[in-house]
Enzyme design. Sequence first.
Site, PDB file in Angstrom:
ATOM      1  N   ARG A  22       0.824  -1.209   0.000  1.00  9.60           N
ATOM      2  CA  ARG A  22       0.000   0.000   0.000  1.00  9.60           C
ATOM      3  C   ARG A  22       0.855   1.253   0.000  1.00  9.60           C
ATOM      4  NH1 ARG A  22      -0.605   4.717   2.677  1.00  9.60           N
ATOM      5  NH2 ARG A  22      -0.252   3.646   4.662  1.00  9.60           N
ATOM      6  N   ASP A  23       1.645   1.445   1.050  1.00  6.44           N
ATOM      7  CA  ASP A  23       2.399   2.678   1.236  1.00  6.44           C
ATOM      8  C   ASP A  23       3.516   2.811   0.205  1.00  6.44           C
ATOM      9  OD1 ASP A  23       3.207   5.041   2.322  1.00  6.44           O
ATOM     10  OD2 ASP A  23       3.677   4.266   4.299  1.00  6.44           O
ATOM     11  N   HIS A 214       5.072   3.699  13.095  1.00  3.64           N
ATOM     12  CA  HIS A 214       5.251   3.703  11.636  1.00  3.64           C
ATOM     13  C   HIS A 214       6.267   4.792  11.293  1.00  3.64           C
ATOM     14  CE1 HIS A 214       3.528   3.516   7.385  1.00  3.64           C
ATOM     15  NE2 HIS A 214       4.239   4.642   7.370  1.00  3.64           N
ATOM     16  N   HIS A 216       9.342   6.608   8.968  1.00  2.22           N
ATOM     17  CA  HIS A 216      10.046   6.801   7.706  1.00  2.22           C
ATOM     18  C   HIS A 216      11.521   7.032   8.036  1.00  2.22           C
ATOM     19  CE1 HIS A 216       6.301   8.028   5.143  1.00  2.22           C
ATOM     20  NE2 HIS A 216       6.077   6.998   5.919  1.00  2.22           N
ATOM     21  N   CYS A 247       4.990   9.169   1.798  1.00  2.00           N
ATOM     22  CA  CYS A 247       3.695   9.775   1.485  1.00  2.00           C
ATOM     23  C   CYS A 247       3.766  10.611   0.213  1.00  2.00           C
ATOM     24  CB  CYS A 247       3.243  10.652   2.653  1.00  2.00           C
ATOM     25  SG  CYS A 247       1.655  11.456   2.359  1.00  2.00           S
ATOM     26  N   ASN A 256       9.786   4.402   3.844  1.00  7.40           N
ATOM     27  CA  ASN A 256       9.598   3.842   5.170  1.00  7.40           C
ATOM     28  C   ASN A 256      10.852   3.100   5.614  1.00  7.40           C
ATOM     29  OD1 ASN A 256       6.351   3.864   5.638  1.00  7.40           O
ATOM     30  ND2 ASN A 256       6.851   3.586   3.482  1.00  7.40           N
TER      31      ASN A 256
END
Length: 319
Positions: A22-23, A214, A216, A247, A256
């Site tokens: 997803r990310d 979470h 980065h 993002c 990430n």
Amino acid sequence: MTNTAKPLPEGSDVTVCEVGPRDGFQNEKTFIPTRRKIEIVNAMFAAGLRHIQVTSFVSPRAVPQLSDAAEVIAGIDRPDDATLSVLIPNLKGAEHAAEAGVDAVHTVVSASETHNRKNVNRSIEQSLKDFEAVADLMHRNGITLEGGMATAFGCPFEGVVPPEQVGRIARRYRELGAKRVSLGDTTGMATPKTVKAAIQAIRSEAPEVEICLHFHNTRGVGLACVMTGLAEGVSYFDASVGGLGGCPFAAGATGNICTEDLAYLLEESGYRTGLDLGALIEVARMTQDTVGRDLPGQVLKAGPRLRRFDPELTATAAG
């Protein structure tokens, strides 16, 4: 504010949630074929991952790369003990997620008022109010609700985000019935100090809520922040294959923290992840071939710590 958390003892189980499908994939300009996405997710399961954020039910105009969300979920060979989660922005996305048969949905509100208005054109309070209908739908369908917070450790518009604000939002998520709260380091502003303060604020306001971190690696301290989380008793972390992602709506955001790097750190520190590092490296290579460029993961390049080389194939120093 009193910190009652104890460091996570060595030998403890640590959950790594893979968010790359997803990310990571949401940022790719060239559409990744649905079949290839499914192959990569299945390979992640084969490597031992059991928590995967596979896609997002967002507008295909906003994120065309994830327009095949339902098809990806339908095509995955899901192990019985796996948890498939998806990011959803609103009630419509939640309805699609429920129809697709996911195990969990991940909502997001910014901890910064300015960032939330720029991101979704509404206040934090309005966003949380909108999630009431989402929470009701999820509870009725037996789907886990996860409450995400963007800019939890700092905002590119406002700068410092008070930890008390993070704590207040965590309390609201708890009231909505969220199982865990995920603190997102949207533009890589987290430091060990800000991570500790945010965790302590949540423990003060919503002590029964599980915390997910979470990070980065925008400024190179992602894994250092993981160590802070472990020292504060956190046992649930997001990571992305090969360090893919960041993002697409946040200036200056990079990838990430890397799944293989995180798994290596945790195992070498005495924690149990249930992950096969060699298989994770192969998944990273598969992903790297798919996106057509080198990924930033370090273990992908160097291999495990005890990787051996044939001395007969290594040049001997002269003199």
